[in-house]
Design a protein around this motif. Sequence first.
Motif, mmCIF file in Angstrom:
data_model
loop_
_atom_site.group_PDB
_atom_site.id
_atom_site.type_symbol
_atom_site.label_atom_id
_atom_site.label_comp_id
_atom_site.label_asym_id
_atom_site.label_seq_id
_atom_site.Cartn_x
_atom_site.Cartn_y
_atom_site.Cartn_z
ATOM 1 N N GLU A 164 3.635 21.270 44.707
ATOM 2 C CA GLU A 164 4.793 22.083 44.317
ATOM 3 C C GLU A 164 4.392 23.401 43.658
ATOM 4 O O GLU A 164 4.973 24.451 43.939
ATOM 5 C CB GLU A 164 5.699 21.283 43.375
ATOM 6 N N ASP A 165 3.394 23.366 42.798
ATOM 7 C CA ASP A 165 2.963 24.588 42.108
ATOM 8 C C ASP A 165 2.411 25.637 43.068
ATOM 9 O O ASP A 165 2.258 26.794 42.690
ATOM 10 C CB ASP A 165 1.885 24.252 41.068
ATOM 11 N N TYR A 166 2.086 25.225 44.282
ATOM 12 C CA TYR A 166 1.504 26.144 45.246
ATOM 13 C C TYR A 166 2.536 26.671 46.244
ATOM 14 O O TYR A 166 2.187 27.369 47.192
ATOM 15 C CB TYR A 166 0.373 25.467 46.037
ATOM 16 N N GLN A 167 3.805 26.349 46.058
ATOM 17 C CA GLN A 167 4.847 26.767 46.990
ATOM 18 C C GLN A 167 5.576 28.013 46.488
ATOM 19 O O GLN A 167 5.842 28.152 45.285
ATOM 20 C CB GLN A 167 5.874 25.651 47.191
ATOM 21 N N SER A 168 5.937 28.890 47.417
ATOM 22 C CA SER A 168 6.626 30.122 47.036
ATOM 23 C C SER A 168 8.010 29.845 46.454
ATOM 24 O O SER A 168 8.458 30.542 45.538
ATOM 25 C CB SER A 168 6.762 31.029 48.267
ATOM 26 N N ILE A 169 8.695 28.835 46.977
ATOM 27 C CA ILE A 169 10.036 28.520 46.473
ATOM 28 C C ILE A 169 9.960 28.075 45.020
ATOM 29 O O ILE A 169 10.793 28.456 44.188
ATOM 30 C CB ILE A 169 10.696 27.455 47.369
ATOM 31 N N HIS A 170 8.953 27.275 44.692
ATOM 32 C CA HIS A 170 8.783 26.843 43.295
ATOM 33 C C HIS A 170 8.456 28.038 42.405
ATOM 34 O O HIS A 170 8.923 28.119 41.262
ATOM 35 C CB HIS A 170 7.680 25.793 43.212
ATOM 36 N N LEU A 171 7.679 28.966 42.930
ATOM 37 C CA LEU A 171 7.353 30.181 42.173
ATOM 38 C C LEU A 171 8.624 30.933 41.806
ATOM 39 O O LEU A 171 8.795 31.387 40.666
ATOM 40 C CB LEU A 171 6.434 31.062 43.015
ATOM 41 N N ALA A 172 9.527 31.051 42.768
ATOM 42 C CA ALA A 172 10.793 31.747 42.514
ATOM 43 C C ALA A 172 11.635 30.998 41.490
ATOM 44 O O ALA A 172 12.265 31.618 40.619
ATOM 45 C CB ALA A 172 11.567 31.897 43.823
ATOM 46 N N LYS A 173 11.666 29.687 41.578
ATOM 47 C CA LYS A 173 12.445 28.894 40.623
ATOM 48 C C LYS A 173 11.900 29.021 39.208
ATOM 49 O O LYS A 173 12.643 28.995 38.226
ATOM 50 C CB LYS A 173 12.441 27.423 41.041
ATOM 51 N N TYR A 174 10.593 29.168 39.105
ATOM 52 C CA TYR A 174 9.927 29.159 37.798
ATOM 53 C C TYR A 174 10.060 30.483 37.063
ATOM 54 O O TYR A 174 10.162 30.520 35.840
ATOM 55 C CB TYR A 174 8.453 28.812 37.994
ATOM 56 N N PHE A 175 10.079 31.593 37.807
ATOM 57 C CA PHE A 175 10.046 32.915 37.161
ATOM 58 C C PHE A 175 11.246 33.757 37.587
ATOM 59 O O PHE A 175 11.303 34.253 38.717
ATOM 60 C CB PHE A 175 8.758 33.659 37.534
ATOM 61 N N SER A 176 12.162 33.952 36.683
ATOM 62 C CA SER A 176 13.333 34.791 36.984
ATOM 63 C C SER A 176 12.959 36.267 37.032
ATOM 64 O O SER A 176 13.736 37.085 37.523
ATOM 65 C CB SER A 176 14.418 34.565 35.929
ATOM 66 N N GLU A 177 11.776 36.609 36.541
ATOM 67 C CA GLU A 177 11.352 38.014 36.533
ATOM 68 C C GLU A 177 11.016 38.528 37.935
ATOM 69 O O GLU A 177 11.042 39.742 38.182
ATOM 70 C CB GLU A 177 10.116 38.199 35.632
ATOM 71 N N ILE A 178 10.667 37.635 38.837
ATOM 72 C CA ILE A 178 10.260 38.055 40.178
ATOM 73 C C ILE A 178 11.498 38.416 41.002
ATOM 74 O O ILE A 178 12.459 37.659 41.061
ATOM 75 C CB ILE A 178 9.455 36.949 40.889
ATOM 76 N N ASN A 179 11.438 39.559 41.653
ATOM 77 C CA ASN A 179 12.574 40.048 42.448
ATOM 78 C C ASN A 179 12.416 39.837 43.951
ATOM 79 O O ASN A 179 13.407 39.668 44.657
ATOM 80 C CB ASN A 179 12.785 41.540 42.183
ATOM 81 N N LEU A 180 11.181 39.877 44.428
ATOM 82 C CA LEU A 180 10.950 39.791 45.865
ATOM 83 C C LEU A 180 9.644 39.048 46.115
ATOM 84 O O LEU A 180 8.626 39.357 45.487
ATOM 85 C CB LEU A 180 10.880 41.202 46.468
ATOM 86 N N ILE A 181 9.685 38.044 47.002
ATOM 87 C CA ILE A 181 8.481 37.307 47.397
ATOM 88 C C ILE A 181 8.304 37.455 48.900
ATOM 89 O O ILE A 181 9.156 37.029 49.680
ATOM 90 C CB ILE A 181 8.581 35.822 47.012
ATOM 91 N N LEU A 182 7.207 38.089 49.288
ATOM 92 C CA LEU A 182 6.863 38.280 50.697
ATOM 93 C C LEU A 182 5.775 37.263 51.014
ATOM 94 O O LEU A 182 4.613 37.440 50.658
ATOM 95 C CB LEU A 182 6.380 39.712 50.929
#
Length: 486
Positions: A196-214
Motif C-alpha cells: 500500500e505504501d508504494y501505491q500512488s492512490i495511497h500517496l494521494a490519500k496520505y498527503f493533502s498537499e499534493i495537487n497532481l500525481i503523474l
Amino acid sequence: MNLKNFDLTFIHLNDIHGRVNGENNSISFSKLFTFLETLRSDKRNGRVFVIDSGDTLHGISFANLSKGESIVELFNSLKFDYATLGNHDFNFGYEQLKKLLNEQNYKTLALNFVDNEKLNDKILPFDIIEINDFKICFFGLITPETYYKTNSKNIKNLDFKNPIDSVKELLNELKSEHIDFYVGITHLGCDKTTEEDYQSIHLAKYFSEINLILDGHSHTIIDKKLIINNALISQTGNYNNKISLIKVKVDKINKKHIFEYKLLNKNDIDLYEADIDIQNKIDRITKSQENMLNSVIAKTKFPLIGDRDLVRKGETNFTQLITDAILWKTKCDAVLINGGSIRDSIEAGDIKVGDIKNSIPFGNYIVIKKIQGSDLKLALENGLKGFPQNLGAMAQVAGLKVFFDSNKPPLNRIQNIVINDTPLNLNNYYHIATTDFMALGGEEYTSFIHGEELFSYPAVEDIVIEYIKKFGVNSTLNIVPRLITN
C-alpha cells in the motif's frame, strides 16, 4: 468545460517502453512534436510541461539496440521538461543509465533514490520553479519494487526509500518555501498486489498537499478525471498508445484548482502533420540499427514455425523453443505465455537478430509470479478454451504437461497437469514465468493478477536471442506435445 484560458498544461506519458514511431498503435513522436508545438504556441494553455513517468528507455529494438540513447535523443528534441525513472530504466545497468542522464536536456527527479556511493548528481530529488509568484514543486518517486523488478546487478549500491517517508521529509524541508502546487512524477502504480505504501492512490490519500500525481508502473488506464484527496491522478496505460492532456486553472486564494483531464490516442495525434526533422531523426536511428538487426546468430535446418494462425491454435517448434529459452533463463517451475505474442516464422538457414525481433515484436518482458496451483489451472483453462480454433490467448508452455479434453466445454477441459514430473497440487504455490502483459490479466489471464510478482527479466526476444547464441537451434518439425488432448 467552458473555461477558455488555463494557467498550466501538462502532457503526460508513462511506460512507453521505447515506442516512438507509431508502431503497434503507438503515437508517433514526429506527430506528437507538432501537437506539442501547437500547444506551446497557444497562450490560452498557460505554461506547458511535458513529463514522463518512467519505463521509457528499454523495450523494443529501437530503444534496446542503442541502450536507451535513441530515446533520450528524441526526448531532447521534443523538449521534455521532467521525467522520473522506472524499474526497467535500470535494465542496461547503472553505468549506462548515468551516461544517458548526462545526455539529457530535461531533468530526472527521484526523491527516494539513494546512490550510496554518491556517484551521481544528475538524479535530483525535486525541482522548484516560480511562475508569476506561483511556486510549483516537482518531485519524483521510484517504486521500491525496483529491488526485484530489474536485475540486482543493475542496482548495486542503490537504495529506494519508502515513498511515504520521503514525501514527509520533503514537506518538512519545504515548509518555509510556501509551495503553492506540488506535482508528483511517480513510478509507483496502483496495482492492488503492490504494498500500500508504494501505491500512488495511497500517496494521494496520505498527503493533502499534493495537487497532481503523474503516475506509471502498473500500466493502468485512468480514462476519466480521478481526484483523490486534493490530487488529480493520471496514468495512461502503456506502450505510448495514449497520453494524457491535463489543464489547470489555478485558484491562488482557495487552493481548489480546476482540472481538465483527457486521454488522447493515436487517432487524435495523427490529425497533426509529422515534423520532418523529428521523422528524419527516427529514420536515421532506424537505419543505423540495420547492421545489428542483420547480425547472424545461428543457423536452423528447419523453419521455425511462428505463423500467426498456427501459434494461436497449437504448439510449434518455435513456440517450444521460445518457452524453453524462458525456462532456461528464469530457472522457474514452469512457463506460460500466449501464442498471440508470436507473429511470424523464420525460414531455414541463417537466423538474424532482426528475424527474432520481427517474430516476437511486442517487447514484452518476463516476470516471475508466485501462483497458487488453482490459479495456474484457471490460467491454463483460459489458454485452452479456444482449442482447436484460433485464439490469441492460446497457451504455450514449458516445464509442464497438460492433459485436456477438447470436447468438453471451454474453461472445463483440463483433466490433469504435471509440473516437474509431479501432479499439480491446487493448494501449493509455484514460480511461473509469464509476460508482463499476461501478468496484468492480458488475454483474460485474470487469475495471474492474484499472484505476487517476484522477479523481472529482459524482453522475450532478448532472452530467445541469448538462448540461441548459447545453444544454437536443434529444432525439427516434429515436436513432443506438452498440451495433450484425447
